[in-house]
Scaffold this active site. Structure first.
Site, PDB file in Angstrom:
ATOM      1  N   SER A 240       0.861  -1.179   0.000  1.00  0.00           N
ATOM      2  CA  SER A 240       0.000   0.000   0.000  1.00  0.00           C
ATOM      3  C   SER A 240       0.898   1.230   0.000  1.00  0.00           C
ATOM      4  CB  SER A 240      -0.896  -0.029   1.249  1.00  0.00           C
ATOM      5  OG  SER A 240      -1.736   1.104   1.304  1.00  0.00           O
ATOM      6  N   CYS A 241       0.311   2.411  -0.288  1.00  0.00           N
ATOM      7  CA  CYS A 241       1.083   3.675  -0.241  1.00  0.00           C
ATOM      8  C   CYS A 241       0.079   4.807  -0.180  1.00  0.00           C
ATOM      9  CB  CYS A 241       2.031   3.775  -1.433  1.00  0.00           C
ATOM     10  SG  CYS A 241       1.198   3.763  -3.042  1.00  0.00           S
ATOM     11  N   GLY A 242       0.361   5.926  -0.847  1.00  0.00           N
ATOM     12  CA  GLY A 242      -0.575   7.043  -0.856  1.00  0.00           C
ATOM     13  C   GLY A 242      -1.689   6.871  -1.884  1.00  0.00           C
ATOM     14  N   GLY A 244      -1.238   4.185  -4.677  1.00  0.00           N
ATOM     15  CA  GLY A 244      -0.993   3.005  -5.505  1.00  0.00           C
ATOM     16  C   GLY A 244       0.174   3.089  -6.459  1.00  0.00           C
ATOM     17  N   TRP A 269      -3.883   4.737   0.640  1.00  0.00           N
ATOM     18  CA  TRP A 269      -4.314   5.669   1.680  1.00  0.00           C
ATOM     19  C   TRP A 269      -5.304   6.710   1.163  1.00  0.00           C
ATOM     20  CZ3 TRP A 269      -4.101   4.469   6.484  1.00  0.00           C
ATOM     21  CH2 TRP A 269      -4.508   5.415   7.435  1.00  0.00           C
TER      22      TRP A 269
END
Length: 284
Positions: A240-242, A244, A269
């Protein structure tokens, strides 16, 4: 030195050697955070690796979603690739203007569509230019090529699947955002999002899997990075990240280590931080 693998990562030397191959297709997948105030298409038009096509991550995405650059429907992906002259039988090399950042997202997208003959250029355009290799500002000559797609549903996770994984702990969830955002001590760059992290997730900031010249660390060093973060690689992984993009850098790193059972949380996120009914952990 990059151990060249046309399915994951290739060096600038490898690309220089193969750049005239008739079935090689090069893609510029540059994308930047809004704060950087850089226009990737304008930069591409002024300077790119010879023959490269431009892949617009925001445009080649799901038009039905409110979330940023979600994975496109199969038909849209196929038609856009066909228009770019990228199709069956091609070896694709994707790069970006940051070194190794957004190119991994397009590598992951191709694999999601069942296209495995794609590699990220290690160190990207900055390394290519630093080595004095050729660039051009000409549009590529495009010839239509049919593309067959088989979507690999196991490579992508939605919010319901991630919520279940967070609760059951049957996956290791690994977040690629910077430590300050993961801890909840720094605000999110996107407005309206809560700060913090998905419960029971681990933090491997994407920059920690790269060397100073933005090439990817060796498989041995990569494993050490994940282990130092307390990530249990005995379980399948969800990255996961901000939004994708950098989560795909972690997918590429895992693949380089020989770990195949990884998937990407596409909403990341931008989605999780938006909904108040989803639990958030924070050090704040």
């Amino acid at each position: 030195m990059t151990a060249d693998d046309p399915k994951t990562l290739v060096s600038t030397d490898w690309l220089a050697k193969h750049i005239k191959d008739p079935d090689l297709r090069i893609i510029d997948a540059s994308w930047y955070m809004p704060a950087e105030e850089r226009n990737p298409r304008t930069e591409y038009e002024g300077c790119h690796i010879p023959g490269a096509r431009f892949f617009d991550i925001d445009a080649i995405s799901d038009p039905r979603s409110e979330l940023p650059h979600m994975a496109p429907p199969v038909e849209l992906f196929m038609s856009r690739m066909r228009a770019m002259g990228v199709g069956d039988g091609h070896q694709v090399v994707v790069y970006d203007g940051s070194g190794l950042f957004s190119a991994a997202r397009v590598w992951w997208l191709f694999r999601l569509m069942g296209k495995m003959d794609i590699a990220v250029l290690d160190g990207g355009l900055p390394k290519w230019i630093a080595e004095g290799r050729p660039t051009e500002d000409l549009p590529p000559i495009v010839r239509d090529r049919h593309m067959t797609v088989q979507r690999q549903a196991h490579m992508i996770k939605d919010v319901t699947q991630v919520a279940a994984a967070s609760k059951l702990r049957d996956y290791t969830i690994i977040d690629a955002r910077a430590a300050g955002r993961f801890s909840g001590l720094e605000p999110e760059p996107r407005e309206g999002l809560r700060s913090g992290r998905i419960p029971n997730s681990k933090n491997v900031p994407f920059a920690t899997v790269l060397n100073d010249d933005k090439t990817m660390k060796s498989p041995t060093d990569l494993r050490a990075v994940f282990e130092a973060a307390g990530a249990d690689l005995g379980k399948p992984v969800i990255t996961s990240c901000g939004s994708g993009v950098t989560a795909a850098v972690l997918c590429l790193a895992l693949e380089r280590m020989g770990k195949k059972d990884h998937a990407l949380y596409d909403g990341s996120w931008a989605e999780w931080g938006m909904y108040s009914d989803l639990k958030v952990e924070s050090d704040a």
